[in-house]
Design a protein around this motif. Structure first.
Motif, PDB file in Angstrom:
ATOM      1  N   THR A   3       1.080  -1.248   0.100  1.00  0.00           N
ATOM      2  CA  THR A   3       0.616  -0.238  -0.091  1.00  0.00           C
ATOM      3  C   THR A   3       1.070   1.169  -0.370  1.00  0.00           C
ATOM      4  O   THR A   3       0.507   2.338  -0.700  1.00  0.00           O
ATOM      5  CB  THR A   3      -1.001   0.053   1.205  1.00  0.00           C
ATOM      6  N   LEU A   4       1.793   1.345   0.776  1.00  0.00           N
ATOM      7  CA  LEU A   4       2.539   2.065   0.750  1.00  0.00           C
ATOM      8  C   LEU A   4       3.311   2.453  -0.665  1.00  0.00           C
ATOM      9  O   LEU A   4       3.601   3.588  -0.852  1.00  0.00           O
ATOM     10  CB  LEU A   4       3.370   2.112   2.179  1.00  0.00           C
ATOM     11  N   THR A   5       3.853   1.797  -0.777  1.00  0.00           N
ATOM     12  CA  THR A   5       4.744   1.613  -2.497  1.00  0.00           C
ATOM     13  C   THR A   5       3.497   1.892  -3.220  1.00  0.00           C
ATOM     14  O   THR A   5       4.029   3.248  -4.503  1.00  0.00           O
ATOM     15  CB  THR A   5       5.427  -0.047  -2.240  1.00  0.00           C
ATOM     16  N   SER A   6       2.503   1.675  -3.969  1.00  0.00           N
ATOM     17  CA  SER A   6       1.656   2.682  -4.385  1.00  0.00           C
ATOM     18  C   SER A   6       1.232   3.427  -4.635  1.00  0.00           C
ATOM     19  O   SER A   6       1.202   4.606  -4.957  1.00  0.00           O
ATOM     20  CB  SER A   6       0.534   1.909  -4.386  1.00  0.00           C
ATOM     21  N   TRP A   7       1.044   3.883  -3.705  1.00  0.00           N
ATOM     22  CA  TRP A   7       0.540   5.180  -2.651  1.00  0.00           C
ATOM     23  C   TRP A   7       2.146   6.059  -3.172  1.00  0.00           C
ATOM     24  O   TRP A   7       1.613   7.214  -3.790  1.00  0.00           O
ATOM     25  CB  TRP A   7       0.726   5.545  -1.282  1.00  0.00           C
ATOM     26  N   LEU A   8       3.541   5.914  -2.689  1.00  0.00           N
ATOM     27  CA  LEU A   8       4.721   6.854  -3.185  1.00  0.00           C
ATOM     28  C   LEU A   8       4.765   6.785  -5.067  1.00  0.00           C
ATOM     29  O   LEU A   8       4.691   7.471  -5.492  1.00  0.00           O
ATOM     30  CB  LEU A   8       5.623   6.129  -2.780  1.00  0.00           C
ATOM     31  N   SER A   9       4.334   5.816  -5.688  1.00  0.00           N
ATOM     32  CA  SER A   9       4.292   5.614  -6.727  1.00  0.00           C
ATOM     33  C   SER A   9       3.549   6.670  -7.520  1.00  0.00           C
ATOM     34  O   SER A   9       4.028   7.728  -8.006  1.00  0.00           O
ATOM     35  CB  SER A   9       3.756   4.039  -7.268  1.00  0.00           C
ATOM     36  N   GLN A  10       2.561   6.815  -6.862  1.00  0.00           N
ATOM     37  CA  GLN A  10       1.400   7.901  -8.045  1.00  0.00           C
ATOM     38  C   GLN A  10       1.521   9.374  -6.920  1.00  0.00           C
ATOM     39  O   GLN A  10       1.369  10.693  -7.225  1.00  0.00           O
ATOM     40  CB  GLN A  10      -0.198   7.677  -6.905  1.00  0.00           C
TER      41      GLN A  10
END
Length: 253
Positions: free
Chosen positions: A101-108
């Motif tokens: 979840t943290l990685t996906s949020w960071l990518s966006q």
């Protein structure tokens, strides 16, 4: 192994299947993941490394997070903002594995960083262009004319004209011989008909004195410009019209 080792091992397996080339396990409690902006149309390149430091209480508490730029640059302000954003996103996932979840949020969020940079750059360019256009328009408009600026301009132009006349006069005088300069000085200081009349002399006496002066020397009006001769003639005509003593006007023309 820590008490949540099983949870960490399971999460790492999931992350490795999703990010086979991006995730790296540095230790039992530390992961490093390469993160790029998601579907960014920006020409700028920005790739970061996200380090996840698990705590003994994970996933009931947030892991410690660190960011480092791998490609491109990232400011301290941007790093702080991104980490705070991941913490907010992770708070909603407490009690569950949250690194994906943290990685996906960071990518966006990296897309937003690039977009924000592009917006600020465009605003700076637009401001610079607007300032340039305003400066060019100001050149065409010139200085607004007010009574004060008009009077100042008149004074400056009059001063420039006076300086030009004085310079031309000095050049003419330097071209004369010594005797001619003395005769010219007499013309400049000789009193007008009105001045002679007011001091008690008759116009006839003034004319005789004037004629005697001319007859006694070699002075010639031909040495001086028509403008100077016309000026003397006009002055004496005005004196006659205003009731002053008549005067003889000499002209070589």
């Amino acid at each position: 192994m820590s008490g949540n080792a099983e949870i960490l091992a399971e999460e790492y397996q999931v992350l490795e299947s999703i990010f086979p080339e991006e995730v790296e396990r540095l230790s039992e409690d530390v992961l490093r993941i390469r993160v790029e902006p998601e579907d960014s149309f920006s020409a700028a390149k920005l790739v970061v490394s996200l380090q996840v430091h698990y705590t003994p209480e994970y996933p009931d508490e947030l892991p410690n997070l660190q960011l480092e730029a791998l490609e491109g640059e990232i400011t301290d302000e941007e790093q702080e903002s991104l980490i705070e954003g991941m913490k907010t996103a992770g708070t909603e996932s407490l009690g569950m594995a949250m690194v994906f979840t943290l990685t996906s949020w960071l990518s966006q969020a990296l897309v937003g960083v690039l977009d924000d940079r592009a917006r600020k750059l465009k605003e700076a360019e637009d401001k610079k262009f607007a300032e340039y256009e305003e400066a060019e328009a100001a050149k065409k408009r010139g200085t607004p004319v007010t009574p004060e600026t008009f009077m100042a301009l008149q004074k400056r132009l009059a001063e420039q004209a006076r300086n030009r006349r004085n310079k031309a006069e000095d050049e003419r005088i330097r071209a004369l011989t010594g005797k001619e300069r003395e005769e010219y000085k007499k013309v400049l200081v000789r009193p007008t008909g009105r001045q002679l009349f007011e001091t008690g002399k008759t116009s006839a006496q003034a004319d005789l004195e004037y004629e005697d002066d001319d007859a006694g020397g070699e002075f010639s009006y031909d040495r001086y410009s028509r403008e100077e001769r016309d000026k003397v003639r006009l002055e004496r005509e005005k004196e006659q019209e205003s009731g002053g003593a008549p005067a003889v006007i000499y002209d070589s023309d």
